[in-house]
Design an enzyme around this catalytic site. Structure first.
Site, short mmCIF file in Angstrom:
data_model
loop_
_atom_site.label_atom_id
_atom_site.label_comp_id
_atom_site.label_asym_id
_atom_site.label_seq_id
_atom_site.Cartn_x
_atom_site.Cartn_y
_atom_site.Cartn_z
N LYS A 67 -4.23 6.30 14.50
CA LYS A 67 -4.52 5.53 13.28
C LYS A 67 -6.03 5.60 13.02
CE LYS A 67 -0.28 4.39 12.53
NZ LYS A 67 0.44 5.09 11.47
N LYS B 34 0.83 -1.22 0.00
CA LYS B 34 0.00 0.00 0.00
C LYS B 34 0.86 1.26 0.00
CE LYS B 34 -2.98 0.84 3.57
NZ LYS B 34 -3.02 2.20 4.11
N SER B 35 1.89 1.29 0.82
CA SER B 35 2.74 2.49 0.90
C SER B 35 3.44 2.74 -0.43
CB SER B 35 3.82 2.31 1.97
OG SER B 35 3.25 2.26 3.23
N ARG C 29 2.91 5.93 -3.25
CA ARG C 29 4.06 6.79 -3.59
C ARG C 29 4.36 6.72 -5.09
NH1 ARG C 29 4.38 5.52 1.61
NH2 ARG C 29 5.80 6.52 3.07
N ASP D 281 2.19 -1.25 11.71
CA ASP D 281 0.86 -1.74 11.31
C ASP D 281 0.61 -3.17 11.79
OD1 ASP D 281 0.29 0.68 10.13
OD2 ASP D 281 1.12 0.09 8.20
N ARG E 223 -7.94 12.44 12.27
CA ARG E 223 -6.50 12.19 12.40
C ARG E 223 -5.70 13.49 12.22
NH1 ARG E 223 -5.27 6.76 9.09
NH2 ARG E 223 -3.25 7.08 10.11
N ARG F 177 -5.87 2.66 17.96
CA ARG F 177 -5.60 1.23 17.79
C ARG F 177 -5.01 0.58 19.04
NH1 ARG F 177 -3.12 0.69 11.97
NH2 ARG F 177 -5.18 1.03 11.03
N GLN G 8 5.17 9.27 7.23
CA GLN G 8 4.27 10.12 6.45
C GLN G 8 4.68 11.58 6.54
OE1 GLN G 8 0.12 9.25 6.80
NE2 GLN G 8 0.47 7.07 7.02
C1 S3P Z 1 2.63 4.66 6.16
C2 S3P Z 1 3.29 4.90 7.31
C3 S3P Z 1 2.82 4.42 8.62
C4 S3P Z 1 1.77 3.33 8.48
C5 S3P Z 1 0.75 3.60 7.41
C6 S3P Z 1 1.42 3.85 6.07
C7 S3P Z 1 3.19 5.23 4.92
O1 S3P Z 1 2.27 5.52 9.27
O2 S3P Z 1 1.10 3.16 9.72
O3 S3P Z 1 -0.09 2.48 7.30
O4 S3P Z 1 2.74 4.86 3.82
O5 S3P Z 1 4.08 6.07 5.03
P1 S3P Z 1 3.21 6.46 10.17
O6 S3P Z 1 4.47 6.64 9.40
O7 S3P Z 1 2.44 7.74 10.32
O8 S3P Z 1 3.43 5.71 11.44
#
Ligand code: S3P
Length: 454
Positions: A361, A34-35, A39, A334, A134, A365, A182
């Site tokens: 989150k 997903k990340s 990106r 996660d 959030r 969580r 993030q």
């Molecule tokens: C993510 C970073 C994580 C993660 C999220 C996806 C990302 O959050 O929990 O599911 O894609 O950079 P944080 O970096 O805010 O902890």
């Protein structure tokens, strides 16, 4: 309703119990990370010319990202599992002509905020009910320092917001306020639009997909210790990106396997999973706790992301333990609900510390994890920035009724726990699974009998 479809109603409950079948568990292909998917889409959108993202995660979160970019004038076209993107360059995004709704995804919200900050027009960005709670302030603050005007439209610190961007942005030096990847990624994406070198000093090593991807795109980005510097204002070309399977999705299958009785399992193999060291915390902790898990066939993708097959063979139930340290927690952020869940099977007390970030989150969580475990009869509690689980050894959990509270990771963790029990459990509000792992129920059905309740 049959399992096996990737399409389910918007919201539904499930009834889950172990299928007790003895077999090898083989997963030839998992949905893309997903990340990395998000990106790769966003970077190609502001590149010059055509790029393609392969094995992309087709989930609610990536759909929200794609929809928003289309409204900003980017052409994105599906071809099976691949997404072709005609990048518009750093100055090519267009005013959206309406509000941008980014749904549930915090990652895309924060990346798009940077794109909007560096684009010379105004736009409103909103999210769904969970995302609107959030925090966005730690992204808003550096973007305003770089020259964007940002107004909170309802509540201080959260979406919806109105951003009036400018090009170029001012290059700045930022010290992290949170350990989040993030925040780092938002600053680095904004740095692409800045007239000079932007610097970000992270608090600890968080996931580094942005840095690896930008380097692959030929962007001038250098990491030295905890500091990453990026020089902006320079166009770069669209690229082909292959997305590895999501290790955070693989973690559910690995856990379902690890808590299954040895008499009811052969070996486990999950192919082509992302093995970036900044995401391996859960696999490493399981190994330390005695689970026979290994990474095989390790290799590197052209886009600088390591990939491996996750293999596991029968062995003892995981031992209890203490997991702490911001960097280690970031590498399994996660997977904390799963680490708590697996600790319920250990003999003794496990404590997961330093995970206060989980309060922000999709749900709090820390609380929703502990509450779900309590429903299964586990002695678990959350307190400030930690979760404590008193394991029952090989003693049985009790079947439960658990509400996911709309949090995909809680729904899937509870379903995994239910897959270990002979009597059925009910997990409520499972529509959210589509946020990150739409084929989860199909994959979990190797371990469990699952009924969709509508
Ligand atoms: C993510 C970073 C994580 C993660 C999220 C996806 C990302 O959050 O929990 O599911 O894609 O950079 P944080 O970096 O805010 O902890």
């Amino acid at each position: 309703m049959p399992i096996g479809l990737n399409k389910y109603p918007r919201n539904f409950d499930i009834r889950v119990k172990s299928n007790r079948k003895r077999q090898d568990f083989v997963f030839a292909k998992l949905p893309g990370d997903k990340s990395i998917s998000q990106r790769a889409i966003v970077l190609n959108a502001i590149a010059e010319g055509r790029g393609v993202v392969r094995n992309i995660l087709r989930s609610a979160d990536t759909w929200s990202c794609i929809r928003a970019l289309r409204l900003l004038g980017v052409k994105l076209v599906w071809d099976g599992e691949d997404l072709w993107i005609d990048g518009v360059g750093l100055t090519g995004l267009r005013p959206p002509g309406g509000k941008l709704d980014i749904g549930n995804t915090a990652t895309s919200a924060r990346l798009l905020m940077s794109l909007l900050a560096g684009s010379a027009f105004s736009a409103e960005l909103s999210g769904n009910r969970l995302l609107s709670k959030r925090p966005m302030d730690w992204v808003v603050k550096p973007l305003m320092e770089m020259g964007a005007e940002i107004k909170y439209l309802e509540r201080e610190g959260t979406l919806p917001i109105k951003i009036t961007g400018t090009y170029p942005l001012r290059a700045i030096e930022v010290d992290a306020t949170v350990p989040s990847a993030q925040e780092k990624s938002a600053v680095l994406f904004a740095g692409l639009f800045a007239d000079g070198t932007t610097q970000y000093r992270q608090q600890c090593q968080s996931r580094d997909h942005t840095e690896r991807l930008m380097r692959y795109f030929g962007i001038d980005i250098v990491t030295n210790g905890q500091v990453t510097s990026i020089t902006g204002g320079r166009p770069f070309a669209g690229k082909e990106v292959q997305v590895p399977g999501d290790i955070s999705s693989a973690a559910y299958l690995l856990t379902a396997y690890a808590i299954r009785r040895n008499e009811e399992k052969g070996d486990l193999k999950i192919n082509d999973v992302g093995a970036n060291p900044t995401r391996l915390g859960y696999v490493n902790v399981l190994r330390e706790r005695g689970v026979h898990v290994t990474l095989e066939n390790c290799r590197m993708l052209a886009s600088n992301e390591p990939v491996a097959d996750i293999c596991c063979r029968p062995g003892p139930l995981p031992a209890a333990g203490q997991t702490e340290g911001v960097e280690l927690i970031q590498s399994l952020i996660d997977e904390v609900p799963l680490l708590a869940a697996i600790s319920a099977f250990a003999s003794g007390v496990s404590i997961i510390k330093d995970c206060g970030d989980l309060k922000d989150k999709d749900t709090n969580r820390l609380d929703t994890t502990a509450k779900a475990l309590v429903q299964f009869g586990v002695d678990a509690a959350s307190d400030r920035d930690q979760i404590k689980v008193v394991g029952a050894g090989s003693g049985p959990l009790q079947p439960a009724v658990v509400d996911s509270c709309g949090d995909h990771r809680i729904a899937m963790m509870a379903a995994v726990l239910a897959s270990s029990l002979e009597a059925p459990s009910v997990i409520r509000n499972c529509g959210c699974i589509s946020v990150s792992y739409p084929s989860f129920l199909k994959d979990l059905s190797q371990f469990a009998d699952i009924e969709i309740l509508v």
